[in-house]
Design a protein around this motif. Structure first.
Motif, PDB file in Angstrom:
ATOM      1  N   ARG C 153       0.762  -1.236  -0.081  1.00 56.42           N
ATOM      2  CA  ARG C 153       0.045  -0.012   0.119  1.00 56.42           C
ATOM      3  C   ARG C 153       0.846   1.112   0.027  1.00 56.42           C
ATOM      4  O   ARG C 153       2.017   1.451   0.248  1.00 56.42           O
ATOM      5  CB  ARG C 153      -1.103   0.117   1.257  1.00 56.42           C
ATOM      6  N   SER C 154       0.064   2.407  -0.332  1.00 59.54           N
ATOM      7  CA  SER C 154       0.952   3.572   0.249  1.00 59.54           C
ATOM      8  C   SER C 154      -0.199   4.366   0.755  1.00 59.54           C
ATOM      9  O   SER C 154      -1.537   4.496   0.517  1.00 59.54           O
ATOM     10  CB  SER C 154       1.091   4.283  -1.279  1.00 59.54           C
ATOM     11  N   VAL C 155       0.339   5.043   1.979  1.00 53.34           N
ATOM     12  CA  VAL C 155      -0.607   5.774   2.988  1.00 53.34           C
ATOM     13  C   VAL C 155      -0.216   7.277   2.769  1.00 53.34           C
ATOM     14  O   VAL C 155       0.893   7.521   2.785  1.00 53.34           O
ATOM     15  CB  VAL C 155      -0.401   5.429   4.262  1.00 53.34           C
ATOM     16  N   THR C 156      -1.443   7.974   2.682  1.00 51.11           N
ATOM     17  CA  THR C 156      -1.168   9.347   2.473  1.00 51.11           C
ATOM     18  C   THR C 156      -1.179   9.931   3.894  1.00 51.11           C
ATOM     19  O   THR C 156      -2.473   9.803   4.399  1.00 51.11           O
ATOM     20  CB  THR C 156      -2.037  10.293   1.559  1.00 51.11           C
ATOM     21  N   THR C 157      -0.439  10.517   4.486  1.00 48.48           N
ATOM     22  CA  THR C 157      -0.590  10.917   6.050  1.00 48.48           C
ATOM     23  C   THR C 157      -0.188  12.575   6.094  1.00 48.48           C
ATOM     24  O   THR C 157       0.344  12.904   5.211  1.00 48.48           O
ATOM     25  CB  THR C 157       0.442  10.101   6.921  1.00 48.48           C
ATOM     26  N   LEU C 158      -0.415  12.933   7.044  1.00 49.31           N
ATOM     27  CA  LEU C 158      -0.086  14.311   7.663  1.00 49.31           C
ATOM     28  C   LEU C 158       1.269  14.301   8.208  1.00 49.31           C
ATOM     29  O   LEU C 158       1.692  13.558   8.991  1.00 49.31           O
ATOM     30  CB  LEU C 158      -1.241  15.020   8.374  1.00 49.31           C
ATOM     31  N   ASP C 159       2.144  15.218   7.449  1.00 46.44           N
ATOM     32  CA  ASP C 159       3.296  15.226   7.892  1.00 46.44           C
ATOM     33  C   ASP C 159       3.555  16.023   9.273  1.00 46.44           C
ATOM     34  O   ASP C 159       3.635  17.104   9.550  1.00 46.44           O
ATOM     35  CB  ASP C 159       4.320  16.012   7.072  1.00 46.44           C
TER      36      ASP C 159
END
Lengths: 276, 440, 162
Positions: C153-159
């Motif tokens: 997967r690829s997870v888009t998170t808040l940095d």
């Protein structure tokens, strides 16, 4: 020009005249060179490759043939395995026995007759007396007796047969005997695994046996290489240990052929295990 | 002519006679068995109580080392018939032959006045009934562990022809916790499990450590500050420093054979390439340019070539290039994916991980790509590392899941022939083993 | 005195209880502090309402975006446009059926695929960072195909570091 005439022309003439001798001389020289080239290494190296074993069982029909007999001797194992078969064969032949018997008889009589003839010829040379006739008859009896005795001996000899690869003269251990020795030492040889494959790691161990098949003396053949090559040393030492292992006493060698195996070379070659 | 003919034929007969006359019968023996060689180790002899204590410890360690190598089986001392208490006499070989000891070690320890110990020992060939070798060591008493390993080395070397590997260490990643939140710590221990130490505390993810040739440093990947980068760690002081100042991710670090460079992969924008970084000059050099994945580089022991993992052919395969990045050649051609090439310290093989048909394998092939052989397989086996004698391979192994639970991850060691697989015992689960080199 | 103490104790517990009840029944998901994502019903979202999924999935050994992945990313783009002050960290992950270092590189490729798509849709790439975790941070435990599918997967998170 004259030099040419003086030297080359007479030379040519000589050569043409003596052509045959020259050719013969050349041929012989070549032959000797070939002999040395191929023959000499054979004096120093023993070739151990056995021909693929073709156990040819020779059924004893020697009475029919007049081919020169090679002395066969039966090993105890094979005699056990083959006794039934042999017995059957004998039975077969016994049924037909009359024919060979008669031929045998004919041959016998023929030979006897020949001998008799010879003797008669010889006797004819002597003065004929009634006593001499008797002696002639006696001698014929004697001849017959001798002949049948000889036959008995031959038969005894023929009863013991041996499997032999006919082309290799000089080795008298049978294939099954060699196999037995091989299996005997295989179970004592702990092969060093995983040695780096640095060419041939085969080791020859020269062994001296006593009559019971116990090792009196064993040594590694190529001592020089032991010093240079660590992997060879390991393989060689493992081979020596296999021979000296107390679990490998009493090697299964035929006592009646002691002369043939009292000095033996065992070649331990791990190439089937090592080498990848 | 007739005369010639006679000569000819007599030579012919002579010729055949020569090739048929054989001095001695030769029998070929081409098979046997492969088992650990049984040997006897008489308790090392000491005269004072203190000497006896040290002797006992040393004996125990030597026995463990030789047994663990998989090539020897030290016979249980309870079976010994002769108990030797004088190190200078000839052993009664018959007593050792009966218990099938093929070699015998007899040693003694002496404590010197300056606090050193002096250890002498002899190796006897039992069947040939002669001494094979003898050695004497002199060292500080506190070094008794190292000396025991050296003794085992000498015996191993004399009997197998291989260089011993017992005086070495293993660095690895100690794992614990649930799979989703795995805690990974850098750890180091002697190859027999002694002197175990954690080098990091598990706050940050650490992966794939490797030794420097001097054994003083480790290089590895750490996620300090959530940025995966290559670090150096001084084992004695514990001091860490970043290698280079690269943008993006740096990973898969290894030392060059002479310790002056670290090669690694640098990844950015979907592309990872292999770079070498000079630790003295801080100059870095790009070695691959293919836009894709180039990683897991490994130097040949002479420093002239580099093996690496690349997917430039479409799937992960192994390539070899000159250490300047030129002449790239593919060497893996079998079925499946090939990665993690590791060049043997002997230079004769490259070990790798192969994935084919849902199974993982550890194998070796020559640097030309020939003679591929599989030596271990499992649900998940990867990351081979060579012992410094190029004879055994350590690797990570994860078991098949059992009843919905994930299998354990541990380090195993196996011989180059594919035999003698054994687990290396660690306090927690373990992965990414790296074997230290020998100190010359 | 006793009454006041008891009253305090009671009211506090009642307040607590109602607070818990409220948070459980609320439409919004639980926030994960380390990633800034909202968990709801076993899935992760960028927004509290749970309309913008944070994760997209890949095929084995691939870093190419499937059409389903692209449609999820389109939703993410919209959310990012609506929240221009947020910095994004895209994580790339792999399943365990590969070697450690290769998977680190593959994870980086996956994260980069997502970043490239997002920038191609107009997101300023200065807002985007990527990180690869290789196979080190699976989302679903278990050595089975269903776990592996979810781990690629690829997870888009808040940095959270910016």
């Amino acid at each position: 020009m004259t030099i040419n005439n003086l030297i080359f022309l007479p030379l040519k003439r000589e050569i043409l005249e003596k052509k045959n001798y020259l050719l013969q001389s050349l041929g012989l020289h070549l032959f000797i060179i070939m002999l040395i080239y191929y023959g000499l290494p054979n004096l120093f190296r023993y070739r151990s490759d056995f021909l693929p074993p073709l156990p040819v069982e020779i059924i004893n029909i020697s009475d029919k043939t007049t081919a020169p007999k090679i002395n066969f001797k039966k090993t105890p194992d094979t005699s056990k395995n083959k006794t039934n078969y042999a017995n059957q064969e004998n039975i077969k032949y016994n049924n037909q026995s009359k024919i060979p018997d008669t031929t045998e008889a004919i041959e016998e009589t023929k030979e006897v007759v020949e001998i008799k003839k010879k003797k008669i010829v010889k006797l004819k040379e002597l003065k004929k007396k009634p006593n001499q006739l008797q002696s002639v008859l006696k001698s014929i009896e004697q001849v017959k007796k001798d002949f049948s005795d000889k036959k008995k001996k031959d038969k005894e000899k023929n009863k013991t047969d041996e499997k032999v690869t006919p082309t290799k003269l000089g080795i008298n251990l049978s294939i099954s005997e060699v196999d037995a020795v091989r299996r005997h030492f295989e179970k004592c040889w702990n092969i060093p695994s995983g040695a780096r494959e640095v060419g041939n790691l085969a080791t020859e161990i020269k062994v001296r046996f006593n009559k019971e098949g116990n090792v009196l003396d064993a040594r590694i053949a190529n001592v020089g290489r032991m010093k240079r090559d660590r992997y060879f040393r390991t393989a060689a030492e493992s081979a020596l240990r296999a021979v000296l292992n107390p679990r490998c006493k009493n090697a299964p060698l035929p006592k009646d052929k002691f002369d043939k195996w009292k000095n033996l070379t065992l070649n331990f070659d791990p190439k089937s295990i090592i080498g990848y | 002519m007739k005369y010639i003919k006679k000569i000819f034929f007599s030579f012919l007969i002579f010729f055949f006679y020569i090739i048929n006359v054989n001095a001695e019968l030769k029998i070929d023996i081409t098979s046997g068995y492969t088992e650990p060689t049984p040997i006897g180790i008489n308790d090392f002899i000491g005269f004072t109580e203190e000497e006896k204590d040290v002797a006992k410890q040393i004996t125990k360690l030597v026995i463990a080392d030789l047994n663990n190598s998989g090539l020897f089986k030290v016979i249980d001392p309870k079976a010994y018939i002769q108990r030797i208490s004088n190190p200078n006499i000839m052993p009664k070989f018959a007593d050792w032959k009966i218990i099938n000891a093929q070699a015998l070690i007899i040693g003694s320890t002496k404590l010197e006045t300056n606090g050193n110990i002096r250890i002498e020992f002899r190796l006897w060939d039992v069947f040939a009934e002669q001494q094979m070798a003898g050695w004497a060591f002199n060292t500080a008493r506190s070094n008794w562990r190292q000396i025991s390993h050296r003794i085992a080395d000498k015996v191993y070397e004399r009997l197998t022809g291989e260089i011993g590997y017992f005086d070495t260490r293993i660095a690895y990643i100690a794992e614990s916790g649930p799979a989703k939140k795995r805690i990974k710590r850098l750890a180091i221990m002697d190859q027999d499990g002694a002197n175990h130490r954690f080098l990091t505390n598990g706050t940050n993810l650490v992966l794939t450590p490797r030794f420097s040739p001097s054994q003083q440093e480790l290089t590895y990947l750490s996620y300090i500050g959530r940025i995966p980068r290559v670090y150096l760690l001084d084992i004695e002081t514990g001091k860490q420093e970043i290698v280079g100042d690269f943008p993006g991710m740096s990973f898969a670090p290894r030392f060059s054979p002479f310790g002056d460079q670290v090669i690694m992969s640098l990844a950015s924008e979907g592309n990872s390439d292999i770079y070498s970084y000079n630790l003295k000059t801080n100059i870095r050099k790009q070695l691959t340019t293919y836009r894709g994945i180039d990683t897991s580089p490994s130097y040949a022991p002479n420093g002239k070539k580099i093996a690496f993992n690349s997917d430039r052919g479409g799937t992960p395969q192994i390539y070899v290039m000159n250490s300047n990045g030129k002449k790239i050649k593919r060497i893996s051609f079998g079925k499946g994916n090939y990665s993690t090439p590791v060049w043997s310290p002997r230079g004769d093989y490259i070990a790798f991980t192969k994935f084919f048909n849902k199974t993982f394998y550890i194998g070796v092939m020559t640097p030309e790509g020939k003679g591929e052989r599989i030596i271990a397989k499992g649900f998940l086996v990867e990351g081979p590392t060579w012992t410094p004698n190029g004879r055994m391979i350590g690797y990570t192994k994860k078991d098949y899941p059992v009843k919905k639970k994930e299998g354990k991850t541990r380090i195993f060691l196996i011989d180059l022939t594919g035999f003698h697989e054994k687990e290396i015992i660690t306090p927690l689960e373990a992965s990414d083993p790296a074997w230290s080199p020998l100190l010359d | 005195m006793v009454f006041i103490e008891m009253f305090n104790f009671k009211s506090i517990t009642i307040l607590l209880f109602t607070a818990i009840l409220y948070s459980c029944t609320t439409k919004g998901g639980m926030e994960d502090v380390s990633t800034g994502l909202y968990e709801k019903g076993g899935m992760s979202y960028l927004d509290q309402d749970g309309t913008v999924p944070a994760k997209i999935f890949f095929d084995y050994d691939s870093y190419l975006l499937t059409s389903m992945a692209e449609s999820t990313l389109d939703l993410q783009v919209t959310w990012m446009d609506e929240n221009p002050e947020k910095f994004i960290l895209v994580e790339g992950h792999c399943d365990e059926r590969g070697t450690r270092e290769y998977n680190l590189a593959l994870g980086e490729r996956r994260a980069n695929s997502v970043k490239e798509y997002l920038t191609s849709m107009g997101i300023d790439d200065g807002r985007l960072n990527t990180v690869s975790y290789g196979k080190e941070r699976p989302d679903k435990e278990g050595s089975f195909e269903d776990s592996w599918t979810l781990n690629r997967r690829s997870v888009t998170t808040l940095d959270v570091d910016r």
